[in-house]
Design a protein around this motif. Structure first.
Motif, PDB file in Angstrom:
ATOM      1  N   ARG A   1       4.338   2.604  -0.360  1.00  0.00           N
ATOM      2  CA  ARG A   1       4.477   3.282  -1.506  1.00  0.00           C
ATOM      3  C   ARG A   1       5.933   3.627  -1.207  1.00  0.00           C
ATOM      4  O   ARG A   1       6.958   4.189  -2.639  1.00  0.00           O
ATOM      5  CB  ARG A   1       3.601   4.536  -2.184  1.00  0.00           C
ATOM      6  N   GLN A   2       5.931   4.742  -0.718  1.00  0.00           N
ATOM      7  CA  GLN A   2       7.981   5.493  -0.348  1.00  0.00           C
ATOM      8  C   GLN A   2       8.767   4.405  -0.263  1.00  0.00           C
ATOM      9  O   GLN A   2       9.674   4.861  -1.045  1.00  0.00           O
ATOM     10  CB  GLN A   2       7.629   6.633   1.273  1.00  0.00           C
ATOM     11  N   ALA A   3       8.781   3.411   0.162  1.00  0.00           N
ATOM     12  CA  ALA A   3       9.984   2.535   0.044  1.00  0.00           C
ATOM     13  C   ALA A   3      10.091   2.679  -1.083  1.00  0.00           C
ATOM     14  O   ALA A   3      11.362   1.851  -1.335  1.00  0.00           O
ATOM     15  CB  ALA A   3       9.372   1.242   1.403  1.00  0.00           C
ATOM     16  N   ARG A   4       8.780   1.483  -1.353  1.00  0.00           N
ATOM     17  CA  ARG A   4       8.845   0.995  -3.048  1.00  0.00           C
ATOM     18  C   ARG A   4       9.867   1.968  -4.168  1.00  0.00           C
ATOM     19  O   ARG A   4      10.672   2.129  -5.083  1.00  0.00           O
ATOM     20  CB  ARG A   4       7.709   0.759  -4.028  1.00  0.00           C
ATOM     21  N   ILE A   5       9.716   3.347  -3.916  1.00  0.00           N
ATOM     22  CA  ILE A   5      10.139   4.569  -4.706  1.00  0.00           C
ATOM     23  C   ILE A   5      11.377   5.013  -4.037  1.00  0.00           C
ATOM     24  O   ILE A   5      12.020   4.762  -4.882  1.00  0.00           O
ATOM     25  CB  ILE A   5       8.721   5.397  -4.466  1.00  0.00           C
TER      26      ILE A   5
ATOM     27  N   GLY B   1      -3.440   0.159  -6.723  1.00  0.00           N
ATOM     28  CA  GLY B   1      -4.165  -0.358  -5.397  1.00  0.00           C
ATOM     29  C   GLY B   1      -3.082  -0.396  -4.013  1.00  0.00           C
ATOM     30  O   GLY B   1      -3.493  -1.442  -3.510  1.00  0.00           O
ATOM     31  N   VAL B   2      -2.451  -0.302  -4.381  1.00  0.00           N
ATOM     32  CA  VAL B   2      -0.879   0.200  -3.085  1.00  0.00           C
ATOM     33  C   VAL B   2      -1.278   1.623  -2.392  1.00  0.00           C
ATOM     34  O   VAL B   2      -0.802   2.320  -2.216  1.00  0.00           O
ATOM     35  CB  VAL B   2       0.802   0.488  -4.262  1.00  0.00           C
ATOM     36  N   SER B   3      -2.438   1.511  -1.244  1.00  0.00           N
ATOM     37  CA  SER B   3      -3.122   1.798  -0.835  1.00  0.00           C
ATOM     38  C   SER B   3      -2.104   2.655   0.369  1.00  0.00           C
ATOM     39  O   SER B   3      -2.058   4.263   1.059  1.00  0.00           O
ATOM     40  CB  SER B   3      -4.390   1.374  -0.181  1.00  0.00           C
ATOM     41  N   ASP B   4      -1.067   1.868   0.957  1.00  0.00           N
ATOM     42  CA  ASP B   4      -0.434   2.251   2.000  1.00  0.00           C
ATOM     43  C   ASP B   4       1.014   3.138   2.084  1.00  0.00           C
ATOM     44  O   ASP B   4       1.836   2.985   0.911  1.00  0.00           O
ATOM     45  CB  ASP B   4       0.678   1.163   2.521  1.00  0.00           C
ATOM     46  N   ARG B   5       0.889   4.310   2.635  1.00  0.00           N
ATOM     47  CA  ARG B   5       1.768   5.674   1.731  1.00  0.00           C
ATOM     48  C   ARG B   5       3.265   4.746   1.863  1.00  0.00           C
ATOM     49  O   ARG B   5       4.297   5.133   1.845  1.00  0.00           O
ATOM     50  CB  ARG B   5       1.386   6.400   3.017  1.00  0.00           C
TER      51      ARG B   5
ATOM     52  N   LEU C   1      11.897   4.721 -15.877  1.00  0.00           N
ATOM     53  CA  LEU C   1      12.089   2.943 -15.232  1.00  0.00           C
ATOM     54  C   LEU C   1      11.517   2.939 -14.586  1.00  0.00           C
ATOM     55  O   LEU C   1      11.346   2.130 -13.817  1.00  0.00           O
ATOM     56  CB  LEU C   1      13.688   2.954 -15.926  1.00  0.00           C
ATOM     57  N   ALA C   2      12.520   4.072 -12.989  1.00  0.00           N
ATOM     58  CA  ALA C   2      11.640   3.693 -11.495  1.00  0.00           C
ATOM     59  C   ALA C   2      10.291   3.540 -11.941  1.00  0.00           C
ATOM     60  O   ALA C   2       9.439   2.859 -10.920  1.00  0.00           O
ATOM     61  CB  ALA C   2      12.247   4.713 -10.969  1.00  0.00           C
ATOM     62  N   ARG C   3       9.189   4.718 -12.751  1.00  0.00           N
ATOM     63  CA  ARG C   3       7.735   4.906 -12.453  1.00  0.00           C
ATOM     64  C   ARG C   3       7.024   3.013 -12.678  1.00  0.00           C
ATOM     65  O   ARG C   3       6.806   1.913 -12.507  1.00  0.00           O
ATOM     66  CB  ARG C   3       7.861   5.483 -12.959  1.00  0.00           C
ATOM     67  N   THR C   4       8.257   2.714 -13.900  1.00  0.00           N
ATOM     68  CA  THR C   4       8.196   1.661 -14.186  1.00  0.00           C
ATOM     69  C   THR C   4       8.229  -0.117 -13.592  1.00  0.00           C
ATOM     70  O   THR C   4       7.367  -0.802 -13.331  1.00  0.00           O
ATOM     71  CB  THR C   4       8.340   0.969 -15.967  1.00  0.00           C
ATOM     72  N   LEU C   5       9.139   0.249 -12.660  1.00  0.00           N
ATOM     73  CA  LEU C   5       9.505  -0.786 -12.153  1.00  0.00           C
ATOM     74  C   LEU C   5       8.923  -0.670 -10.632  1.00  0.00           C
ATOM     75  O   LEU C   5       9.240  -1.534  -9.695  1.00  0.00           O
ATOM     76  CB  LEU C   5      11.560  -0.882 -11.926  1.00  0.00           C
ATOM     77  N   SER C   6       8.497  -0.145 -10.623  1.00  0.00           N
ATOM     78  CA  SER C   6       7.830   0.174  -8.944  1.00  0.00           C
ATOM     79  C   SER C   6       6.462  -0.290  -8.698  1.00  0.00           C
ATOM     80  O   SER C   6       6.261  -0.840  -8.185  1.00  0.00           O
ATOM     81  CB  SER C   6       7.318   1.505  -8.489  1.00  0.00           C
ATOM     82  N   LEU C   7       5.792  -0.834 -10.120  1.00  0.00           N
ATOM     83  CA  LEU C   7       4.899  -1.742 -10.456  1.00  0.00           C
ATOM     84  C   LEU C   7       5.311  -3.177  -9.955  1.00  0.00           C
ATOM     85  O   LEU C   7       4.572  -3.966 -10.583  1.00  0.00           O
ATOM     86  CB  LEU C   7       4.260  -1.506 -11.614  1.00  0.00           C
TER      87      LEU C   7
ATOM     88  N   ASP D   1       5.115  13.046  -6.974  1.00  0.00           N
ATOM     89  CA  ASP D   1       3.530  13.062  -6.799  1.00  0.00           C
ATOM     90  C   ASP D   1       2.974  11.753  -7.336  1.00  0.00           C
ATOM     91  O   ASP D   1       2.443  11.485  -8.114  1.00  0.00           O
ATOM     92  CB  ASP D   1       3.384  14.045  -6.587  1.00  0.00           C
ATOM     93  N   THR D   2       3.873  11.988  -8.976  1.00  0.00           N
ATOM     94  CA  THR D   2       3.508  11.568  -9.996  1.00  0.00           C
ATOM     95  C   THR D   2       3.472   9.849  -9.506  1.00  0.00           C
ATOM     96  O   THR D   2       3.073   8.577  -9.946  1.00  0.00           O
ATOM     97  CB  THR D   2       4.358  11.677 -11.376  1.00  0.00           C
ATOM     98  N   LEU D   3       5.453   9.427  -8.975  1.00  0.00           N
ATOM     99  CA  LEU D   3       5.285   8.246  -8.815  1.00  0.00           C
ATOM    100  C   LEU D   3       4.506   7.521  -7.610  1.00  0.00           C
ATOM    101  O   LEU D   3       4.083   6.439  -7.860  1.00  0.00           O
ATOM    102  CB  LEU D   3       6.742   8.115  -8.046  1.00  0.00           C
ATOM    103  N   HIS D   4       4.302   8.682  -6.379  1.00  0.00           N
ATOM    104  CA  HIS D   4       2.558   7.908  -5.507  1.00  0.00           C
ATOM    105  C   HIS D   4       1.689   7.645  -6.260  1.00  0.00           C
ATOM    106  O   HIS D   4       1.336   6.706  -6.369  1.00  0.00           O
ATOM    107  CB  HIS D   4       3.176   9.267  -4.730  1.00  0.00           C
ATOM    108  N   GLU D   5       0.946   8.053  -6.914  1.00  0.00           N
ATOM    109  CA  GLU D   5      -0.079   8.611  -8.218  1.00  0.00           C
ATOM    110  C   GLU D   5      -0.063   7.164  -9.050  1.00  0.00           C
ATOM    111  O   GLU D   5      -0.794   6.349  -9.009  1.00  0.00           O
ATOM    112  CB  GLU D   5      -0.366   9.095  -8.815  1.00  0.00           C
TER     113      GLU D   5
END
Ligand SMILES: Nc1ncnc2c1ncn2[C@@H]1O[C@H](COP(=O)(O)OP(=O)(O)OP(=O)(O)O)[C@@H](O)[C@H]1O
Ligand SMILES: [Mg+2]
Length: 332
Positions: free
Chosen positions: A131-135, A124-128, A166-172, A114-118
């Motif tokens: 988001r899931q693919a990037r995560i 601004g990544v609105s498509d779920r 790191l994953a959270r930061t790099l997902s951006l 949930d944190t990573l999606h949020e």
């Protein structure tokens, strides 16, 4: 040399110093007091200095969380300074941050997924599905699997928390990452794997790192260049090889001498004098009250960084470039 990815020109971030009718005046804290830096694409620049010298304030100012008091910030040659936090974060979204305390950056009541999606939603990544693919890509890149998305932060080890951070930061999809004490509190073996992971990720995703750390041995191993900071200013900057093998500024030399080594686990020669306070910055060279080489003119004029070799600049007219570092320091 290519154009710097990031450049600061005489950057200053001061806190307090304001008076109001209702509250006591707050002392002026010159946390960052005239920093000019160039960070080249793909390099790892280490930023080192005693606690309170302004390292995290530089990070927060570059990110836009604090507004600079003076000076310029250039990203790819474009002026991105002088903005309120919300606007600054938008124009500097290429720069992201890995928090000093990754546990504090994760909401204890939220599952990691949930944190990573949020985070991505906020950016601004609105498509779920996107988001899931990037995560999932980033979880894989940091060596974790999908199962971690269902865990709460307290169900992670310190090393796993760093990986999620790191994953959270790099997902951006940043181009530059500021790592503030990224391995503090980890035992040596976990530290080594996290550092290796950081280097691998840098290569995979073409990242540039500003690496803030107290740990000189880690900085020596990981960084291409290193900047030594004292009371809001850079006093020495150069290739890590040069600065660690032939430190020129008396403060750099003292810092290396005071570091514990593998053969000497206690602290070595402690730096003389009181730790500095940015509310009472000494006149002239701020290091002069603690400097064994101080001369009369050090009390009057602030020394500027000057090149002492191709790959090393020092803010001290009495610097000793080319001297080998103290024998005991860094016997590893
Ligand atoms: N919001 C603030 N308001 C007032 N002073 C602040 C604020 N944030 C930081 N400072 C002060 O600015 C100075 C630099 O702090 P900073 O956090 O940048 O140091 P640091 O080099 O990151 O230290 P450490 O190694 O302990 O993390 C310190 O004297 C600190 O007390
Ligand atoms: Mg800090």
């Amino acid at each position: 040399m290519s154009r710097p990815l990031l450049e600061t020109v005489d950057l200053k971030t001061h806190y307090g110093g304001t008076r109001s009718l209702l509250s006591k005046p707050k002392p002026l804290v010159r946390a960052v007091d005239g920093v000019s830096l160039k960070i080249q694409p793909g390099e790892v620049l280490g930023l080192v200095g005693e606690s309170g010298c302004g390292k995290s304030t530089i990070a927060k100012t570059l990110l836009g969380l604090e507004r600079e008091t003076e000076g310029a910030i250039l990203l790819d040659g474009f002026d991105v300074g002088g903005r309120d936090p919300a606007e600054a974060r938008k124009v500097r979204s290429d720069i992201q941050y890995v928090h000093q305390d990754p546990g504090a950056a994760l909401d204890p009541w939220w599952r990691v997924g949930d944190t990573l999606h949020e985070t991505l939603k906020i950016h601004g990544v609105s498509d779920r599905a996107e988001r899931q693919a990037r995560i999932l890509e980033m979880l894989n890149a940091v060596g974790l699997n999908e199962g971690f998305l269902r865990r709460y932060p307290h169900e992670l080890s310190g090393g796993q928390q760093r990986r999620i951070g790191l994953a959270r930061t790099l997902s951006l999809r940043p181009r530059m990452v500021i790592l503030d004490e990224p391995t503090s509190g980890l035992d040596l073996s976990v530290q080594a794997t996290v550092l290796k992971l950081m280097l691998d990720l840098r290569a995979t995703y073409d990242l540039t790192y500003l690496f803030i750390s107290h740990d000189l041995s880690v900085v020596e191993r990981l960084c291409d260049r290193v900047a030594i900071m004292y009371l809001g200013r850079i006093v020495e900057i150069g290739s890590a090889d040069q600065v660690f093998s032939a430190p020129a500024h008396p403060y750099t030399r003292a810092l290396l001498e005071s570091a514990p080594t593998l053969t000497r686990q206690d602290s070595g020669q402690v730096i003389q004098g009181d730790p500095p306070s940015p509310t009472r910055r000494p006149e002239g060279c701020a290091f002069h009250p603690r400097c064994p080489m101080a001369q009369a003119d050090c009390r009057q004029s602030v020394p500027q960084l000057a090149e002492v070799s191709d790959s090393q600049s020092v803010a001290c007219p009495y610097a000793m470039p080319g001297q080998v570092r103290p024998a005991e320091a860094f016997a590893s």
